[in-house]
Write a protein that holds these residues in place. Structure first.
Motif, PDB file in Angstrom:
ATOM      1  N   TYR A  34      36.395  36.374  41.447  1.00 37.56           N
ATOM      2  CA  TYR A  34      36.050  37.794  41.400  1.00 37.56           C
ATOM      3  C   TYR A  34      35.230  38.054  40.150  1.00 37.56           C
ATOM      4  CZ  TYR A  34      39.723  37.751  44.857  1.00 37.56           C
ATOM      5  OH  TYR A  34      40.482  37.451  45.969  1.00 37.56           O
ATOM      6  N   ILE A  35      33.993  38.453  40.353  1.00 36.89           N
ATOM      7  CA  ILE A  35      33.078  38.648  39.225  1.00 36.89           C
ATOM      8  C   ILE A  35      32.487  40.046  39.270  1.00 36.89           C
ATOM      9  CG2 ILE A  35      32.509  36.197  39.075  1.00 36.89           C
ATOM     10  CD1 ILE A  35      29.909  36.820  40.531  1.00 36.89           C
ATOM     11  N   LYS A  36      32.014  40.491  38.145  1.00 33.67           N
ATOM     12  CA  LYS A  36      31.408  41.813  38.063  1.00 33.67           C
ATOM     13  C   LYS A  36      30.106  41.836  38.833  1.00 33.67           C
ATOM     14  CE  LYS A  36      29.865  45.307  34.743  1.00 33.67           C
ATOM     15  NZ  LYS A  36      29.704  45.637  33.312  1.00 33.67           N
ATOM     16  N   ASP A  37      29.937  42.866  39.643  1.00 34.21           N
ATOM     17  CA  ASP A  37      28.713  43.024  40.432  1.00 34.21           C
ATOM     18  C   ASP A  37      27.838  44.082  39.756  1.00 34.21           C
ATOM     19  OD1 ASP A  37      26.716  43.320  42.233  1.00 34.21           O
ATOM     20  OD2 ASP A  37      27.973  43.826  43.953  1.00 34.21           O
ATOM     21  N   PRO A  38      26.763  43.674  39.095  1.00 31.68           N
ATOM     22  CA  PRO A  38      25.927  44.643  38.358  1.00 31.68           C
ATOM     23  C   PRO A  38      25.240  45.654  39.266  1.00 31.68           C
ATOM     24  CG  PRO A  38      24.853  42.504  38.464  1.00 31.68           C
ATOM     25  CD  PRO A  38      26.244  42.311  39.002  1.00 31.68           C
ATOM     26  N   MET A  39      25.169  45.381  40.573  1.00 38.83           N
ATOM     27  CA  MET A  39      24.500  46.297  41.501  1.00 38.83           C
ATOM     28  C   MET A  39      25.464  47.342  42.065  1.00 38.83           C
ATOM     29  SD  MET A  39      21.490  45.139  41.277  1.00 38.83           S
ATOM     30  CE  MET A  39      20.706  46.111  42.583  1.00 38.83           C
ATOM     31  N   HIS A  40      26.758  47.198  41.769  1.00 39.04           N
ATOM     32  CA  HIS A  40      27.752  48.093  42.340  1.00 39.04           C
ATOM     33  C   HIS A  40      28.033  49.238  41.364  1.00 39.04           C
ATOM     34  CE1 HIS A  40      31.114  49.537  44.644  1.00 39.04           C
ATOM     35  NE2 HIS A  40      30.982  48.547  45.518  1.00 39.04           N
ATOM     36  N   LYS A  41      27.757  50.455  41.799  1.00 40.20           N
ATOM     37  CA  LYS A  41      27.870  51.609  40.908  1.00 40.20           C
ATOM     38  C   LYS A  41      29.299  51.850  40.445  1.00 40.20           C
ATOM     39  CE  LYS A  41      23.816  53.970  42.824  1.00 40.20           C
ATOM     40  NZ  LYS A  41      23.299  55.205  43.465  1.00 40.20           N
ATOM     41  N   GLU A  42      30.283  51.521  41.283  1.00 43.11           N
ATOM     42  CA  GLU A  42      31.675  51.776  40.934  1.00 43.11           C
ATOM     43  C   GLU A  42      32.299  50.623  40.139  1.00 43.11           C
ATOM     44  OE1 GLU A  42      33.862  52.787  44.392  1.00 43.11           O
ATOM     45  OE2 GLU A  42      32.471  54.346  45.038  1.00 43.11           O
ATOM     46  N   ASP A  43      31.492  49.645  39.827  1.00 44.77           N
ATOM     47  CA  ASP A  43      31.939  48.533  39.001  1.00 44.77           C
ATOM     48  C   ASP A  43      33.114  47.773  39.611  1.00 44.77           C
ATOM     49  OD1 ASP A  43      31.507  46.944  36.773  1.00 44.77           O
ATOM     50  OD2 ASP A  43      33.033  47.953  35.596  1.00 44.77           O
ATOM     51  N   LEU A  44      33.135  47.702  40.925  1.00 52.63           N
ATOM     52  CA  LEU A  44      34.165  46.930  41.605  1.00 52.63           C
ATOM     53  C   LEU A  44      33.795  45.449  41.585  1.00 52.63           C
ATOM     54  CD1 LEU A  44      34.876  49.205  44.698  1.00 52.63           C
ATOM     55  CD2 LEU A  44      36.295  48.909  42.658  1.00 52.63           C
ATOM     56  N   PRO A  45      34.784  44.564  41.650  1.00 53.31           N
ATOM     57  CA  PRO A  45      34.473  43.127  41.610  1.00 53.31           C
ATOM     58  C   PRO A  45      33.826  42.646  42.899  1.00 53.31           C
ATOM     59  CG  PRO A  45      36.812  43.451  41.979  1.00 53.31           C
ATOM     60  CD  PRO A  45      36.233  44.811  41.682  1.00 53.31           C
ATOM     61  N   PHE A  46      33.027  41.606  42.732  1.00 52.97           N
ATOM     62  CA  PHE A  46      32.373  40.975  43.865  1.00 52.97           C
ATOM     63  C   PHE A  46      33.123  39.698  44.190  1.00 52.97           C
ATOM     64  CE2 PHE A  46      29.136  37.795  45.216  1.00 52.97           C
ATOM     65  CZ  PHE A  46      28.833  38.363  46.445  1.00 52.97           C
ATOM     66  N   GLU A  47      33.537  39.544  45.445  1.00 48.19           N
ATOM     67  CA  GLU A  47      34.272  38.356  45.862  1.00 48.19           C
ATOM     68  C   GLU A  47      33.295  37.239  46.212  1.00 48.19           C
ATOM     69  OE1 GLU A  47      38.080  40.684  47.895  1.00 48.19           O
ATOM     70  OE2 GLU A  47      36.804  39.371  49.088  1.00 48.19           O
ATOM     71  N   LYS A  48      33.508  36.099  45.621  1.00 48.25           N
ATOM     72  CA  LYS A  48      32.617  34.966  45.860  1.00 48.25           C
ATOM     73  C   LYS A  48      33.432  33.752  46.312  1.00 48.25           C
ATOM     74  CE  LYS A  48      29.184  34.200  43.062  1.00 48.25           C
ATOM     75  NZ  LYS A  48      28.356  33.771  41.906  1.00 48.25           N
ATOM     76  N   ASP A  49      33.094  33.220  47.485  1.00 50.19           N
ATOM     77  CA  ASP A  49      33.755  32.014  47.971  1.00 50.19           C
ATOM     78  C   ASP A  49      33.253  30.804  47.178  1.00 50.19           C
ATOM     79  OD1 ASP A  49      35.381  33.096  50.052  1.00 50.19           O
ATOM     80  OD2 ASP A  49      33.565  33.397  51.234  1.00 50.19           O
ATOM     81  N   THR A  50      34.190  30.015  46.680  1.00 48.83           N
ATOM     82  CA  THR A  50      33.852  28.911  45.782  1.00 48.83           C
ATOM     83  C   THR A  50      34.606  27.649  46.182  1.00 48.83           C
ATOM     84  OG1 THR A  50      33.576  30.498  43.969  1.00 48.83           O
ATOM     85  CG2 THR A  50      33.773  28.171  43.363  1.00 48.83           C
ATOM     86  N   MET A 137      31.990  22.726  40.741  1.00 50.86           N
ATOM     87  CA  MET A 137      32.191  24.043  41.343  1.00 50.86           C
ATOM     88  C   MET A 137      30.915  24.462  42.052  1.00 50.86           C
ATOM     89  SD  MET A 137      34.607  26.175  38.659  1.00 50.86           S
ATOM     90  CE  MET A 137      33.500  25.993  37.259  1.00 50.86           C
ATOM     91  N   LEU A 138      31.042  24.822  43.316  1.00 52.63           N
ATOM     92  CA  LEU A 138      29.895  25.209  44.129  1.00 52.63           C
ATOM     93  C   LEU A 138      30.066  26.623  44.653  1.00 52.63           C
ATOM     94  CD1 LEU A 138      29.351  21.973  46.277  1.00 52.63           C
ATOM     95  CD2 LEU A 138      28.061  22.684  44.258  1.00 52.63           C
ATOM     96  N   ASP A 139      29.011  27.420  44.555  1.00 52.88           N
ATOM     97  CA  ASP A 139      28.960  28.753  45.149  1.00 52.88           C
ATOM     98  C   ASP A 139      28.693  28.571  46.637  1.00 52.88           C
ATOM     99  OD1 ASP A 139      28.211  31.231  46.151  1.00 52.88           O
ATOM    100  OD2 ASP A 139      27.079  31.797  44.372  1.00 52.88           O
ATOM    101  N   LEU A 140      29.720  28.756  47.469  1.00 56.96           N
ATOM    102  CA  LEU A 140      29.577  28.446  48.894  1.00 56.96           C
ATOM    103  C   LEU A 140      28.583  29.360  49.592  1.00 56.96           C
ATOM    104  CD1 LEU A 140      33.195  27.526  50.018  1.00 56.96           C
ATOM    105  CD2 LEU A 140      31.277  26.024  49.490  1.00 56.96           C
ATOM    106  N   GLU A 141      28.524  30.620  49.187  1.00 55.27           N
ATOM    107  CA  GLU A 141      27.566  31.534  49.817  1.00 55.27           C
ATOM    108  C   GLU A 141      26.138  31.080  49.551  1.00 55.27           C
ATOM    109  OE1 GLU A 141      26.280  36.276  49.855  1.00 55.27           O
ATOM    110  OE2 GLU A 141      28.131  35.638  48.870  1.00 55.27           O
TER     111      GLU A 141
END
Length: 250
Positions: A34-50, A137-141
């Protein structure tokens, strides 16, 4: 509460196994970070499959780096099987959790898809993990966005190949990936494949140098190659390596 990287979990597992006497540790996990999504105005985390992999062999050492190259081969084969066309490994020195000079970023073209390397000694000490531990570690997306189900086939070769071993003395600071790419670029029209099979630093090598050995395979699609043709191709390559990297034959 929400992990931003899988590194801590992987090293915790490595530490548990190591402290219980395991001489070989080979573990993988697929999960979300779960990482910070700079494009998300509400500053919610971005889920990334790894995909995370930890690999440690008790007898391995930094100088031989067998664990690193084994896991590099695993990563290369994984990318090949899912159809990633242009995998590349580039040296990384900016990640404080990994060992500088012993870590690579994985790319497909200009898209970063992961990281592979020995963990930093300070990281190992904090996590009570073995020093010579390699993590992938690989970013699956990002990885799967580059995948392709399209397969290409080539006819079986009509003419035999010729093999040469090339052992070079180089400055330790030169990344192996740079030498790999250089050989592929300047190996000539008949160079079919390049395989690194040995890295050595020891008593017979100067302190700031390393020995790297490659297996070069040459083949022509139009006829049987002669020793003279292959020897000239290897000589031209060696001259290029000497002028660009100050490399010498071992």
């Amino acid at each position: 509460m929400m992990r931003t990287t899988m590194l801590g979990t992987l090293l915790e597992i490595a530490s548990t196994n190591w402290n219980r006497g395991a001489e070989v540790i080979k573990i993988f996990e697929i999960a979300k970070v779960y990482i910070k999504d700079p494009m998300h105005k509400e500053d919610l985390p971005f889920e990334k499959d790894t995909l995370g992999v930890v690999y440690h062999v008790k007898k391995d050492r930094y100088e031989t780096a067998e664990s690193f190259f084994h896991l590099k081969g695993v990563a290369s084969e994984l990318m090949r099987r899912i159809g990633v066309k242009k995998p590349a490994f580039r040296q990384c020195e900016a990640n404080p959790s990994f060992h500088p000079g012993r870590t690579s970023l994985l790319f497909d073209g200009e898209t970063e898809i992961g990281i592979l390397g020995f963990i930093h000694p300070d990281t190992a000490e904090r996590m009570n993990a073995p020093l010579e531990t390699v993590v992938l570690m690989l970013d699956l997306e990002a990885l799967l966005s580059k995948a392709s189900a399209k397969k290409t086939c080539s006819p079986l070769p009509k003419f035999p190949s010729m093999t040469r071993d090339l052992a070079l003395i180089l400055d330790r600071s030169i990344p192996i990936a740079s030498i790999d790419d250089f050989i592929k670029k300047f190996g000539g029209q008949y160079l079919e494949s390049v395989e690194l099979f040995d890295i050595y630093t020891g008593k017979q090598i100067e302190e700031n140098k390393k020995s790297v050995a490659y297996k070069l395979v040459f083949r022509s699609q139009d006829g049987t190659l002669t020793d003279d043709i292959v020897n000239k191709a290897q000589a031209r390559l060696l001259n290029k390596l000497s002028s660009e990297w100050n490399a010498t034959l071992r």
